[in-house]
Design an enzyme around this catalytic site. Structure first.
Site, PDB file in Angstrom:
ATOM      1  CE  LYS A  15      -2.320   0.112   3.766  1.00 57.53           C
ATOM      2  NZ  LYS A  15      -1.908   1.180   4.708  1.00 57.53           N
ATOM      3  NE  ARG A  90      -4.755   1.258  10.014  1.00 53.93           N
ATOM      4  CZ  ARG A  90      -3.593   1.750   9.630  1.00 53.93           C
ATOM      5  NH1 ARG A  90      -3.534   2.772   8.832  1.00 53.93           N
ATOM      6  NH2 ARG A  90      -2.468   1.249  10.055  1.00 53.93           N
ATOM      7  NE  ARG A 130       6.944  -3.513   6.788  1.00 54.88           N
ATOM      8  CZ  ARG A 130       5.743  -2.939   6.732  1.00 54.88           C
ATOM      9  NH1 ARG A 130       5.289  -2.479   5.580  1.00 54.88           N
ATOM     10  NH2 ARG A 130       4.994  -2.833   7.810  1.00 54.88           N
ATOM     11  NE  ARG A 163       6.352  -0.765  10.880  1.00 53.79           N
ATOM     12  CZ  ARG A 163       5.373  -0.460  10.032  1.00 53.79           C
ATOM     13  NH1 ARG A 163       5.650  -0.034   8.825  1.00 53.79           N
ATOM     14  NH2 ARG A 163       4.113  -0.576  10.388  1.00 53.79           N
ATOM     15  NE  ARG A 174       0.624  -3.886  11.799  1.00 54.18           N
ATOM     16  CZ  ARG A 174       1.683  -3.779  10.996  1.00 54.18           C
ATOM     17  NH1 ARG A 174       2.705  -4.598  11.141  1.00 54.18           N
ATOM     18  NH2 ARG A 174       1.711  -2.870  10.062  1.00 54.18           N
TER      19      ARG A 174
HETATM   20  P1  AMP Z   1       0.788   1.779   9.106  1.00 53.24           P
HETATM   21  O1  AMP Z   1       2.172   2.192   8.759  1.00 53.24           O
HETATM   22  O2  AMP Z   1      -0.237   2.367   8.193  1.00 53.24           O
HETATM   23  O3  AMP Z   1       0.651   0.288   9.264  1.00 53.24           O
HETATM   24  O4  AMP Z   1       0.478   2.426  10.548  1.00 53.24           O
HETATM   25  C1  AMP Z   1       1.240   2.078  11.667  1.00 53.24           C
HETATM   26  C2  AMP Z   1       0.479   2.381  12.935  1.00 53.24           C
HETATM   27  O5  AMP Z   1       0.135   3.783  12.997  1.00 53.24           O
HETATM   28  C3  AMP Z   1      -0.851   1.667  13.060  1.00 53.24           C
HETATM   29  O6  AMP Z   1      -0.699   0.342  13.524  1.00 53.24           O
HETATM   30  C4  AMP Z   1      -1.581   2.582  14.057  1.00 53.24           C
HETATM   31  O7  AMP Z   1      -1.083   2.385  15.357  1.00 53.24           O
HETATM   32  C5  AMP Z   1      -1.149   3.968  13.612  1.00 53.24           C
HETATM   33  N1  AMP Z   1      -2.084   4.522  12.607  1.00 53.24           N
HETATM   34  C6  AMP Z   1      -1.798   4.880  11.328  1.00 53.24           C
HETATM   35  N2  AMP Z   1      -2.878   5.362  10.690  1.00 53.24           N
HETATM   36  C7  AMP Z   1      -3.885   5.314  11.591  1.00 53.24           C
HETATM   37  C8  AMP Z   1      -5.270   5.658  11.535  1.00 53.24           C
HETATM   38  N3  AMP Z   1      -5.834   6.143  10.420  1.00 53.24           N
HETATM   39  N4  AMP Z   1      -6.007   5.475  12.651  1.00 53.24           N
HETATM   40  C9  AMP Z   1      -5.461   4.988  13.783  1.00 53.24           C
HETATM   41  N5  AMP Z   1      -4.186   4.632  13.893  1.00 53.24           N
HETATM   42  C10 AMP Z   1      -3.389   4.788  12.823  1.00 53.24           C
END
Ligand code: AMP
Length: 234
Positions: A15, A90, A130, A163, A174
C-alpha cells in the site's frame, strides 16, 4: 483538477509503495498517517509521545488525534491539487470525518478508493521479511528489496531493524484488526460507488500500472506513455 485518492489494503499489501508511486504520477503529496506517526515518534514530539503506545503495540491511535492530524495536513498548500491518502481512514468515524472535511458530504469529494487485495498467508510471509531503517524510516525486504550492506540503510547508513509491529504474532493481530475495521469502510465506499479493487499479488510494476489505469480513468486523464503502451486507442 484536483485528484483525491485513498488506498485501503492489509499491512504488507504494498500500500505504501503503491500510494507513493501514484502520488508521484499525479504530482500530489502522498500522505501516510503511519509514516507521520513514526516520524513524530522519532523526533520526540508531543504527538509522537501520545501515539507511541498504540503504534508499537499495533493498536489504533484514537480517532480524534488522527482526524485532527489529517485535517491539518490536507489543508496545507501542497494538497490543494489533491493527495493520495494511505492508512487513513481506518475507521467509519474517520471516513465520515474525511467526507465532511472535503465537501461537507456534498459536491466533489474523493475520486476513488483503491482497495489492494491480498490473502492473509501472503501478508504474513511478506511482513516477516520487512526491515526498516531506525533513522530515516526507509523500508527493505530481505528477499525482494535487500539493502546493499546487510543490516544498514542504503539511503542514510542507519541501522535496520524489524518494526516491533512486524513480529509474526503482532502481524496476525494487525490482520484480524484490519479485516474487522476495514470491512465497514469498504461497505461505506461501495455504497458511494467509490471502491475499486486491485489485486496486490504480482510484481510492483504490474500493480502500479493497474492502479495508474484506474486512477487516470477516474479523473479522465490520458498519459502519452500509458496511451502508447495500450493496444487500443479508445
Ligand atoms: P501503518 O504504517 O499504516 O501500518 O500504521 C502504523 C500504525 O500507525 C498503526 O498500527 C496505528 O497504530 C497507527 N495509525 C496509522 N494510521 C492510523 C489511523 N488512520 N487510525 C489509527 N491509527 C493509525
Amino acid at each position: 483538477m484536483a485528484a483525491r485518492f485513498v488506498f485501503l489494503g492489509p499491512p504488507g499489501s504494498g500500500k505504501g509503495t503503491q500510494a507513493a508511486l501514484l502520488a508521484d504520477h499525479l504530482g500530489v503529496p502522498h500522505i501516510s498517517t503511519g509514516d507521520i506517526f513514526r516520524s513524530e515518534m522519532r523526533s520526540g514530539s508531543e504527538l509522537g509521545a501520545k501515539a507511541r503506545g498504540y503504534v508499537e503495540s499495533g493498536g489504533l491511535v484514537p480517532d480524534d488525534l488522527v482526524i485532527e492530524m489529517v485535517r491539518t495536513r490536507i489543508s496545507a498548500a501542497d494538497a490543494r491539487a489533491g493527495f493520495v491518502l494511505d492508512g487513513f481512514p481506518r475507521t467509519a468515524e474517520q471516513a465520515v470525518s474525511l467526507e465532511r472535511m472535503l465537501s461537507g458530504g456534498k459536491g466533489r469529494g474523493l475520486d476513488a478508493v483503491i482497495i489492494l487485495e491480498l490473502v492473509d498467508e501472503t501478508v504474513v510471509a511478506r511482513l516477516s521479511r520487512r526491515w526498516t531503517c531506525s533513522d530515516c524510516g526507509m523500508n527493505y525486504n530481505l528477499e525482494s528489496q535487500p539493502p546493499e550492506r546487510e543490516g544498514f540503510c542504503d539511503a542514510c547508513g542507519g541501522r535496520l531493524a524489524r518494526r516491533s509491529d512486524d513480529e509474526p504474532a503482532t502481524i496476525r493481530d494487525r490482520l484480524s484488526k484490519y479485516r474487522e475495521e476495514t470491512q465497514p469502510l469498504i461497505d461505506f465506499y461501495r455504497a458511494r460507488s467509490l471502491a475499486v479493487s486491485v489485486s496486490a499479488s504480482g510484481p510492483i510494476e504490474q500493480i502500479r500500472d493497474e492502479v495508474r489505469r484506474v486512477a487516470n480513468d477516474k479523473i479522465g486523464r490520458r498519459d502519452t506513455e500509458d496511451a502508447s503502451s495500450r493496444t487500443h486507442s479508445g
